[in-house]
Design an enzyme around this catalytic site. Structure first.
Site, PDB file in Angstrom:
ATOM      1  CB  THR A 200       2.812  35.475 -41.854  1.00  0.00           C
ATOM      2  OG1 THR A 200       2.581  35.699 -40.461  1.00  0.00           O
ATOM      3  CG2 THR A 200       2.347  34.084 -42.220  1.00  0.00           C
ATOM      4  CB  CYS A 227      12.143  32.599 -35.938  1.00  0.00           C
ATOM      5  SG  CYS A 227      12.811  31.412 -34.774  1.00  0.00           S
ATOM      6  CB  ALA A 228       7.626  35.440 -38.045  1.00  0.00           C
ATOM      7  NE  ARG A 229       8.398  42.076 -36.322  1.00  0.00           N
ATOM      8  CZ  ARG A 229       9.624  41.828 -36.793  1.00  0.00           C
ATOM      9  NH1 ARG A 229      10.200  40.652 -36.566  1.00  0.00           N
ATOM     10  NH2 ARG A 229      10.292  42.724 -37.476  1.00  0.00           N
ATOM     11  CD  GLU A 258      10.591  41.160 -29.637  1.00  0.00           C
ATOM     12  OE1 GLU A 258      11.467  41.914 -30.099  1.00  0.00           O
ATOM     13  OE2 GLU A 258      10.164  40.189 -30.274  1.00  0.00           O
ATOM     14  CG  HIS A 276      13.728  40.112 -32.334  1.00  0.00           C
ATOM     15  ND1 HIS A 276      12.621  40.903 -32.362  1.00  0.00           N
ATOM     16  CD2 HIS A 276      14.005  39.848 -33.642  1.00  0.00           C
ATOM     17  CE1 HIS A 276      12.237  41.125 -33.607  1.00  0.00           C
ATOM     18  NE2 HIS A 276      13.075  40.487 -34.418  1.00  0.00           N
ATOM     19  CG  LEU A 277      19.526  36.332 -30.416  1.00  0.00           C
ATOM     20  CD1 LEU A 277      20.420  35.229 -29.830  1.00  0.00           C
ATOM     21  CD2 LEU A 277      20.301  37.645 -30.437  1.00  0.00           C
ATOM     22  N   GLY A 278      17.076  36.368 -34.661  1.00  0.00           N
ATOM     23  CA  GLY A 278      17.011  35.827 -36.033  1.00  0.00           C
ATOM     24  C   GLY A 278      17.979  36.497 -36.990  1.00  0.00           C
ATOM     25  CB  ALA A 279      18.092  39.800 -38.324  1.00  0.00           C
TER      26      ALA A 279
HETATM   27  N1  LIG Z   1      13.344  37.027 -35.959  1.00  0.00           N
HETATM   28  C1  LIG Z   1      13.905  37.925 -36.722  1.00  0.00           C
HETATM   29  O1  LIG Z   1      14.909  38.504 -36.366  1.00  0.00           O
HETATM   30  C2  LIG Z   1      13.333  38.198 -38.073  1.00  0.00           C
HETATM   31  C3  LIG Z   1      14.205  38.507 -39.130  1.00  0.00           C
HETATM   32  C4  LIG Z   1      13.656  38.759 -40.377  1.00  0.00           C
HETATM   33  C5  LIG Z   1      12.290  38.710 -40.540  1.00  0.00           C
HETATM   34  N2  LIG Z   1      11.477  38.441 -39.511  1.00  0.00           N
HETATM   35  C6  LIG Z   1      10.012  38.366 -39.687  1.00  0.00           C
HETATM   36  O2  LIG Z   1       9.748  37.371 -40.633  1.00  0.00           O
HETATM   37  C7  LIG Z   1       8.690  37.791 -41.458  1.00  0.00           C
HETATM   38  C8  LIG Z   1       8.808  37.121 -42.811  1.00  0.00           C
HETATM   39  O3  LIG Z   1       9.951  37.591 -43.495  1.00  0.00           O
HETATM   40  P1  LIG Z   1      10.170  37.290 -45.046  1.00  0.00           P
HETATM   41  O4  LIG Z   1      11.392  38.022 -45.450  1.00  0.00           O
HETATM   42  O5  LIG Z   1      10.073  35.839 -45.318  1.00  0.00           O
HETATM   43  O6  LIG Z   1       8.895  38.041 -45.636  1.00  0.00           O
HETATM   44  P2  LIG Z   1       8.163  37.765 -47.016  1.00  0.00           P
HETATM   45  O7  LIG Z   1       7.354  38.969 -47.288  1.00  0.00           O
HETATM   46  O8  LIG Z   1       9.149  37.331 -48.042  1.00  0.00           O
HETATM   47  O9  LIG Z   1       7.198  36.549 -46.697  1.00  0.00           O
HETATM   48  C9  LIG Z   1       6.017  36.638 -45.978  1.00  0.00           C
HETATM   49  C10 LIG Z   1       5.049  35.615 -46.557  1.00  0.00           C
HETATM   50  O10 LIG Z   1       3.915  35.535 -45.725  1.00  0.00           O
HETATM   51  C11 LIG Z   1       2.813  35.269 -46.556  1.00  0.00           C
HETATM   52  N3  LIG Z   1       1.580  35.579 -45.858  1.00  0.00           N
HETATM   53  C12 LIG Z   1       1.005  36.778 -45.651  1.00  0.00           C
HETATM   54  N4  LIG Z   1      -0.153  36.639 -44.978  1.00  0.00           N
HETATM   55  C13 LIG Z   1      -0.306  35.310 -44.739  1.00  0.00           C
HETATM   56  C14 LIG Z   1      -1.296  34.531 -44.078  1.00  0.00           C
HETATM   57  N5  LIG Z   1      -2.359  35.109 -43.508  1.00  0.00           N
HETATM   58  N6  LIG Z   1      -1.129  33.202 -44.016  1.00  0.00           N
HETATM   59  C15 LIG Z   1      -0.043  32.614 -44.583  1.00  0.00           C
HETATM   60  N7  LIG Z   1       0.922  33.293 -45.255  1.00  0.00           N
HETATM   61  C16 LIG Z   1       0.791  34.632 -45.310  1.00  0.00           C
HETATM   62  C17 LIG Z   1       3.066  36.148 -47.760  1.00  0.00           C
HETATM   63  O11 LIG Z   1       2.331  35.714 -48.887  1.00  0.00           O
HETATM   64  C18 LIG Z   1       4.563  35.981 -47.947  1.00  0.00           C
HETATM   65  O12 LIG Z   1       4.845  34.955 -48.877  1.00  0.00           O
HETATM   66  C19 LIG Z   1       8.878  39.308 -41.516  1.00  0.00           C
HETATM   67  O13 LIG Z   1       7.646  39.956 -41.751  1.00  0.00           O
HETATM   68  C20 LIG Z   1       9.420  39.657 -40.172  1.00  0.00           C
HETATM   69  O14 LIG Z   1       8.342  40.003 -39.333  1.00  0.00           O
HETATM   70  C21 LIG Z   1      11.970  38.161 -38.272  1.00  0.00           C
HETATM   71  O1  LIG Z   2      16.725  44.316 -36.237  1.00  0.00           O
HETATM   72  C1  LIG Z   2      16.698  43.134 -35.929  1.00  0.00           C
HETATM   73  O2  LIG Z   2      17.649  42.506 -35.480  1.00  0.00           O
HETATM   74  C2  LIG Z   2      15.411  42.333 -36.163  1.00  0.00           C
HETATM   75  C3  LIG Z   2      15.120  42.243 -37.597  1.00  0.00           C
HETATM   76  C4  LIG Z   2      13.930  41.426 -37.945  1.00  0.00           C
HETATM   77  O3  LIG Z   2      12.990  41.331 -36.969  1.00  0.00           O
HETATM   78  C5  LIG Z   2      13.340  41.901 -39.232  1.00  0.00           C
HETATM   79  O4  LIG Z   2      12.125  42.050 -39.323  1.00  0.00           O
HETATM   80  O5  LIG Z   2      14.115  42.105 -40.177  1.00  0.00           O
END
Ligand SMILES: NC(=O)c1ccc[n+]([C@@H]2O[C@H](COP(=O)([O-])OP(=O)(O)OC[C@H]3O[C@@H](n4cnc5c(N)ncnc54)[C@H](O)[C@@H]3O)[C@@H](O)[C@H]2O)c1
Ligand SMILES: O=C(O)CC[C@@H](O)C(=O)O
Length: 524
Positions: A200, A227-229, A258, A276-279
């Site tokens: 999320t 791997c989200a936040r 971080e 924080h290597l996801g992307a």
């Molecule tokens: N680790 C990384 O490097 C990295 C890379 C990309 C994204 N991210 C994180 O991953 C998150 C998700 O990315 P995405 O592209 O799939 O986003 P997205 O917007 O496509 O998906 C997020 C989903 O979360 C759902 N959601 C919102 N509130 C919720 C709740 N309370 N309970 C359950 N589900 C809920 C939404 O309905 C949506 O379907 C981003 O917000 C970002 O923080 C991390």
């Molecule tokens: O910049 C990055 O590498 C992290 C990106 C990732 O956390 C995102 O939310 O897209």
């Protein structure tokens, strides 16, 4: 020349659309670098390292757009941006696959103790019994958040023979069954899953989504992935449940702070981490950099941006259709505000005819931005127009009507002050362009652009001639002139346009003329 500050490490090849843009200079420096003149920056490009806060906006009065080369905008104060009319764009899908793959890799590594075994072998050990793992096959993976990344992860996990149980309040049963996943409640996922992963965004609602209470509902021996936040899983609560053996292990790519520094979870061997290597793949970084570079360039070229967080998304096609009305709406708003001299309490906008097929709310915002342009100091655009009206106590109403006053399309606006109301109407005529066709109870027809003089006068012989003479005496050339009246000898209006701004001396002389009721200089 637009000054574009690239404040985080953004893929250089992806920045090509901006490097090739002749109206921009690119500065690759941190926002804290004393050499950067923050007050001159028009666009800011960041990843997650730079925190784009209210204080930073304060130092960047020229800033028009912030672009996040990635998905999460939790490092950007979007409300503060909106308030200042700064557009926020992101690159929503450029790193989806990379992050889903990284999550999958973390899950596999966690289940097979790969990082620990790797380190052990490098320490010249050979402890085959110590690193016995678990198969993914047949396990239930709980996914919280079935957006782009959650969905891609689900597909990959199913290919490995896992059962996928998900919770996302916005997921329909139809979509879940298409994806072959079980649409469940949060509690059902917590109770049944062998491995739970969060995908999320970090919001007020998802902060601590996995807290002590949630953890206590999970199976003993459950694994967690984030791997989200950082913060979606409460780190202290997770440490407690790993410490007491209830949670069998965790894989974390993200942290509440971080870099995390000294971190309680690091003491557990069954917690594996990445910075924080996801992307962080070449492909994802090229994708996101290209996406945001294109968006920023489109913005400066006055083309529609497609991934704005605080503006409606619009295809190029729709933007081309709305463009003439967008211009008309802005000019109506600006004309209106320059025709009235008192405080406005209410603005009611009525759309009729062909314009009603378009995104009228966007036009309302454009009209308001035109209205505020000459009234207040702050930069108002479609992003902050409604908020600005609200903050200034102006009620804004929008409606659709079937009465288009005989035109193919019409935007009619009535502004109310404490004492009176003022109505202005405009239309867009193919091959002619935008026209104002009604002003304060008078039918009229003029092109809303340039230097204009709006004169209210009495319809008496010689008035127009005297106005012409004074302007002529001041070497002011009248480019166009339109008059409107309701009855012979009654109130009338004149709209004059000029090739260059008229001076105050001429305006004062005109004001002294008999039969002139009022006069407004309008600059559009
Ligand atoms: N680790 C990384 O490097 C990295 C890379 C990309 C994204 N991210 C994180 O991953 C998150 C998700 O990315 P995405 O592209 O799939 O986003 P997205 O917007 O496509 O998906 C997020 C989903 O979360 C759902 N959601 C919102 N509130 C919720 C709740 N309370 N309970 C359950 N589900 C809920 C939404 O309905 C949506 O379907 C981003 O917000 C970002 O923080 C991390
Ligand atoms: O910049 C990055 O590498 C992290 C990106 C990732 O956390 C995102 O939310 O897209």
């Amino acid at each position: 020349m637009y000054q574009i500050l690239v404040a985080d490490a953004i893929n250089a090849e992806g920045l090509q659309p901006l490097l090739e843009y002749k109206d921009a200079v690119i500065i690759e420096k941190k926002v804290t670098d004393p050499e950067v003149e923050l007050e001159k920056i028009d666009a800011l490009l960041v990843r997650s390292a730079t925190k784009v806060t209210e204080e930073l906006f304060e130092k960047m009065p020229q800033l028009k757009i912030v672009a996040r080369a990635g998905v999460g905008v939790d490092n950007i104060d979007v409300n503060a941006a909106t308030k200042r009319g700064v557009i926020v764009v992101n690159a929503p899908d450029g790193n989806t696959i990379s992050t889903a793959e990284h999550t999958f890799a973390m899950m596999a590594a966690l289940m097979r103790n790969i990082p620990q075994a790797h380190q052990s072998v490098k320490n010249l050990e050979w402890k085959r019994n110590e690193f016995v793992g678990n198969e993914l096959y047949g396990k239930t993976l709980g996914i919280l958040g079935m957006g782009r990344i959650g969905t891609e992860l689900a597909k990959r996990s199913k290919a490995f023979g896992m059962n996928v149980q998900v919770f996302d309040p916005f997921l329909t049963n139809e979509r879940a069954s298409k994806l072959g996943v079980q649409n469940s409640s949060l509690d059902e996922v917590l109770e049944h899953a062998d491995i739970i992963t969060v995908h999320t965004p970090l919001t007020a609602e998802t902060k601590g989504l996995i807290n002590e209470k949630a953890l206590s509902k999970t199976k003993k021996g459950v694994y967690f992935l984030n791997c989200a936040r950082g913060g979606i899983i409460d780190e202290d609560a997770l440490a407690t449940f790993i410490g007491n053996g209830h949670v069998a292990g965790a894989a974390l790519d993200v942290f509440e702070v971080e870099p995390p520094g000294e971190y309680p979870l690091f003491k557990f061997d069954n917690v594996i981490v990445t910075p924080h290597l996801g992307a962080s793949t070449r492909e994802a970084q090229l994708n996101v950099a290209t996406q945001v570079a294109k968006e920023v360039r489109m913005f400066f070229e006055d083309k529609p941006v497609s991934n704005s967080i605080n503006l409606p998304a619009m295809s190029k096609d729709i933007f081309e259709r709305i463009r003439p009305f967008h211009y008309l709406a802005k000019q109506i708003g600006s004309t209106l505000s320059q025709c009235i001299n008192e405080g406005i309490q209410e603005i009611s906008i009525t759309f009729s005819g062909s314009v009603t097929d378009l995104e009228t709310t966007y036009l309302t915002k454009a009209l308001l931005s035109g209205f505020f342009k000459n009234r207040i100091d702050i930069y108002v655009n479609e992003v902050n127009a409604l908020l600005t009206a609200k903050e200034r106590g102006i009620t804004v109403g929008e409606k659709i009507s079937t009465n288009s006053f005989g035109y193919a399309n019409c935007i009619s606006v009535t502004a109310k002050s404490e004492t009176r109301q003022f109505t202005i109407r405009g239309t867009f005529i193919d091959h002619y362009g935008p026209r104002i066709v009604y002003l304060n109870d008078f039918n009229i027809d003029f092109y809303p652009e340039g230097n204009l003089l709006y004169i209210q006068h009495m319809d008496r012989p010689g008035v127009i001639g005297r106005v012409g003479k004074i302007l002529g005496d001041h070497s002011i050339n009248i480019a166009t002139m339109q008059v409107g009246r309701k009855q012979v000898g009654g109130e009338a209006i004149m709209i004059l346009s000029f090739d260059k701004p008229i001076d105050d001396i001429a305006v004062n002389k005109l004001n002294e003329l008999d039969d002139i009721v009022s006069m407004n200089h309008i600059l559009l």
